[in-house]
Design a protein around this motif. Sequence first.
Motif, PDB file in Angstrom:
ATOM      1  N   VAL A   1      54.418  20.690 -87.936  1.00 37.93           N
ATOM      2  CA  VAL A   1      54.638  22.069 -87.437  1.00 37.93           C
ATOM      3  C   VAL A   1      54.144  23.046 -88.486  1.00 37.93           C
ATOM      4  O   VAL A   1      54.322  22.843 -89.696  1.00 37.93           O
ATOM      5  N   LYS A   2      53.514  24.112 -88.019  1.00 33.89           N
ATOM      6  CA  LYS A   2      52.987  25.153 -88.916  1.00 33.89           C
ATOM      7  C   LYS A   2      53.348  26.529 -88.322  1.00 33.89           C
ATOM      8  O   LYS A   2      52.611  27.110 -87.533  1.00 33.89           O
ATOM      9  N   PRO A   3      54.545  27.032 -88.675  1.00 31.76           N
ATOM     10  CA  PRO A   3      54.919  28.372 -88.197  1.00 31.76           C
ATOM     11  C   PRO A   3      54.009  29.426 -88.823  1.00 31.76           C
ATOM     12  O   PRO A   3      53.380  29.211 -89.857  1.00 31.76           O
ATOM     13  N   PHE A   4      54.002  30.577 -88.182  1.00 29.28           N
ATOM     14  CA  PHE A   4      53.166  31.685 -88.668  1.00 29.28           C
ATOM     15  C   PHE A   4      53.699  32.144 -90.017  1.00 29.28           C
ATOM     16  O   PHE A   4      54.902  32.392 -90.184  1.00 29.28           O
ATOM     17  N   LEU A   5      52.851  32.262 -91.008  1.00 28.70           N
ATOM     18  CA  LEU A   5      53.167  32.717 -92.353  1.00 28.70           C
ATOM     19  C   LEU A   5      54.131  31.790 -93.080  1.00 28.70           C
ATOM     20  O   LEU A   5      54.839  32.200 -94.009  1.00 28.70           O
ATOM     21  N   THR A   6      54.174  30.524 -92.690  1.00 26.41           N
ATOM     22  CA  THR A   6      55.073  29.544 -93.329  1.00 26.41           C
ATOM     23  C   THR A   6      54.278  28.252 -93.569  1.00 26.41           C
ATOM     24  O   THR A   6      53.488  27.847 -92.712  1.00 26.41           O
ATOM     25  N   PRO A   7      54.492  27.592 -94.732  1.00 22.54           N
ATOM     26  CA  PRO A   7      53.761  26.341 -94.986  1.00 22.54           C
ATOM     27  C   PRO A   7      54.040  25.283 -93.915  1.00 22.54           C
ATOM     28  O   PRO A   7      55.117  25.235 -93.313  1.00 22.54           O
ATOM     29  N   ALA A   8      53.032  24.435 -93.724  1.00 17.91           N
ATOM     30  CA  ALA A   8      53.183  23.341 -92.737  1.00 17.91           C
ATOM     31  C   ALA A   8      54.048  22.231 -93.306  1.00 17.91           C
ATOM     32  O   ALA A   8      54.122  22.005 -94.519  1.00 17.91           O
ATOM     33  N   SER A   9      54.713  21.562 -92.399  1.00 15.00           N
ATOM     34  CA  SER A   9      55.506  20.380 -92.775  1.00 15.00           C
ATOM     35  C   SER A   9      55.255  19.288 -91.745  1.00 15.00           C
ATOM     36  O   SER A   9      54.944  19.564 -90.581  1.00 15.00           O
ATOM     37  N   GLY A  10      55.359  18.073 -92.190  1.00 17.47           N
ATOM     38  CA  GLY A  10      55.118  16.955 -91.274  1.00 17.47           C
ATOM     39  C   GLY A  10      55.972  15.756 -91.609  1.00 17.47           C
ATOM     40  O   GLY A  10      56.422  15.588 -92.750  1.00 17.47           O
ATOM     41  N   ALA A  11      56.207  14.926 -90.616  1.00 18.89           N
ATOM     42  CA  ALA A  11      57.001  13.706 -90.800  1.00 18.89           C
ATOM     43  C   ALA A  11      56.637  12.716 -89.696  1.00 18.89           C
ATOM     44  O   ALA A  11      56.070  13.074 -88.666  1.00 18.89           O
ATOM     45  N   PHE A  12      56.969  11.445 -89.938  1.00 17.64           N
ATOM     46  CA  PHE A  12      56.703  10.418 -88.923  1.00 17.64           C
ATOM     47  C   PHE A  12      57.863   9.438 -88.901  1.00 17.64           C
ATOM     48  O   PHE A  12      58.629   9.314 -89.878  1.00 17.64           O
ATOM     49  N   VAL A  13      58.005   8.766 -87.772  1.00 14.57           N
ATOM     50  CA  VAL A  13      59.072   7.788 -87.583  1.00 14.57           C
ATOM     51  C   VAL A  13      58.507   6.417 -87.893  1.00 14.57           C
ATOM     52  O   VAL A  13      57.540   5.960 -87.256  1.00 14.57           O
ATOM     53  N   ALA A  14      59.076   5.746 -88.892  1.00 12.57           N
ATOM     54  CA  ALA A  14      58.606   4.428 -89.286  1.00 12.57           C
ATOM     55  C   ALA A  14      59.080   3.368 -88.289  1.00 12.57           C
ATOM     56  O   ALA A  14      59.803   3.664 -87.325  1.00 12.57           O
ATOM     57  N   ASP A  15      58.636   2.116 -88.558  1.00 13.04           N
ATOM     58  CA  ASP A  15      58.997   1.019 -87.641  1.00 13.04           C
ATOM     59  C   ASP A  15      60.504   0.780 -87.615  1.00 13.04           C
ATOM     60  O   ASP A  15      61.050   0.316 -86.608  1.00 13.04           O
ATOM     61  N   ASP A  16      61.211   1.084 -88.713  1.00 10.04           N
ATOM     62  CA  ASP A  16      62.663   0.902 -88.740  1.00 10.04           C
ATOM     63  C   ASP A  16      63.399   2.152 -88.286  1.00 10.04           C
ATOM     64  O   ASP A  16      64.609   2.307 -88.532  1.00 10.04           O
ATOM     65  N   LEU A  17      62.658   3.103 -87.632  1.00  9.20           N
ATOM     66  CA  LEU A  17      63.195   4.335 -87.052  1.00  9.20           C
ATOM     67  C   LEU A  17      63.667   5.324 -88.110  1.00  9.20           C
ATOM     68  O   LEU A  17      64.395   6.280 -87.790  1.00  9.20           O
ATOM     69  N   THR A  18      63.279   5.124 -89.363  1.00  8.29           N
ATOM     70  CA  THR A  18      63.593   6.122 -90.381  1.00  8.29           C
ATOM     71  C   THR A  18      62.515   7.196 -90.364  1.00  8.29           C
ATOM     72  O   THR A  18      61.353   6.935 -90.027  1.00  8.29           O
ATOM     73  N   VAL A  19      62.915   8.409 -90.722  1.00  6.11           N
ATOM     74  CA  VAL A  19      61.993   9.549 -90.714  1.00  6.11           C
ATOM     75  C   VAL A  19      61.516   9.778 -92.136  1.00  6.11           C
ATOM     76  O   VAL A  19      62.326   9.895 -93.067  1.00  6.11           O
ATOM     77  N   THR A  20      60.196   9.838 -92.293  1.00  7.49           N
ATOM     78  CA  THR A  20      59.577  10.025 -93.606  1.00  7.49           C
ATOM     79  C   THR A  20      58.690  11.248 -93.566  1.00  7.49           C
ATOM     80  O   THR A  20      57.877  11.405 -92.640  1.00  7.49           O
TER      81      THR A  20
END
Length: 497
Positions: free
Chosen positions: A95-114
């Motif tokens: 996600v990249k809101p207007f005037l805010t740095p982007a952030s990202g994450a993904f769901v691993a095979d063990d359903l943990t968020v990284t």
Amino acid sequence: MTEARAARGRPAWTLQTRLMVTVIGIVSVILVIVAVATSAILGQVLETRLSEQLRSTMDRVKIAGGPGGAFEGPDVNAKTILESSPQQAGFLLIVKPFLTPASGAFVADDLTVTALTDEQLQALADGLDGPGPTTVEIDGVGSYVVLADAIDNTVAVVGLARTEVQQTIARMLTTIGLLTAGGLLVLAAATAFVIRVGLRPLRSVADTATRVASVPMDQGAVSISARVPADQADDRTEIGQVGAALNTLLDHVDASLDARQRNEERMRRFVADASHELRTPLASIRGYSELSLRALRRAEGPVFEGSESALERIQAQSIRMTRLVEDLLLLARLDEGQDLVYGSVDLTQLALEAVGDARPAGPDHSWRVEVSDEPVVLAGDAARLHQVVANLLANARIHTPAGTEVTVRVFRDGADAVLTVHDDGPGVDPAVQADLFERFARGDRSRARQTGGTGLGLSIAKAIVTAHHGTIEVDSAPGDTTFTLRLPARPHAPVVP
């Protein structure tokens, strides 16, 4: 010539090998093409399905992040959003809101968020290409299909892992590879069996030809009994036609050999009969010439000039013709297996006697005898073997100049009795050496003929030796000519006086 030697140097492939390599090679290429095409089509289908699933996911994200949704607020973070609303493994969100740095994450095979690092986010941003689904590689995360879209004042990037697609294609390729390998093994076994069965008549033809080639056909009665079996000579098949043609050829050759043998037997009988019939008139001519010559020499009155010389020439030619007839009759009898009286023969004593007889006939030659202390004894016809040695010594005496040294050696070589006659004369012309033992053969012209021989001496020697189951050979070079006589010896046989 060089290409022919190179071709002979290369390993030869059998017809079965060439057929199997060709068939299995073509089938392998076809199977590989089918596997590649199937994998490409299946991969395209799976990628299309994944892209559709990605669009559906994007639609849900738009609904969830719309007005009053998760994408509004001062602190919008992709990891926080994924942790608050759990997703399936392999889901990626940026996600990249207007005037805010982007952030990202993904769901691993063990359903943990990284959370994604800035480098990973930059790599993903660099990989975006166009408005549609795009495949990108993210270090440490994997391969994803991503889709970007704007939701109010926020840019959202949704991605789905391609792991399932890759695993499905890998499993399919593995399955196809195993099935292909197994199928090729079955195909190789089936092809080898079919080719072996199909080429069985051809192998039978080769075996028959090999057996026929081992049959001695140069002399004597010859019968070719080897034939390709009837079940391998079926003229309804191409290979069977080869077997049938070979059988027809062998029948023709067998009939021709029978005809040749009958002709040879008739010729031998003719020579024997003619020689026998000629002996009486020749003896009469010789006797009357001797009587006339004696009467002419005792006559006291005048005689016709040249009568004595003419009668002497008649007598000499009658003697020569008588010798020729006797030799022809001997050859005919030897060809029929007759005229041999076997007994114990001391080859050493026989050589000494033959050289003793040759010395007075060739006083201008040097004669030597080399024998061992132990006598060399064999079973044979003493008179005929003496004739063989005498013919060899006469050949050395007549066809070599004065001063030539002739050496006779007698020894045992294993189970054979060996007699050699060596001379240091001019040698035998290589052009006639192979035919030297043929009937009426003439030696090298460089060997001056001092007498009018019949040309049957060496052929008679060979016929006598052959009748004794032995061999006679010549090895000649200028200054070094050796005739080798080899006969089966009787081991430890006593000398019969």
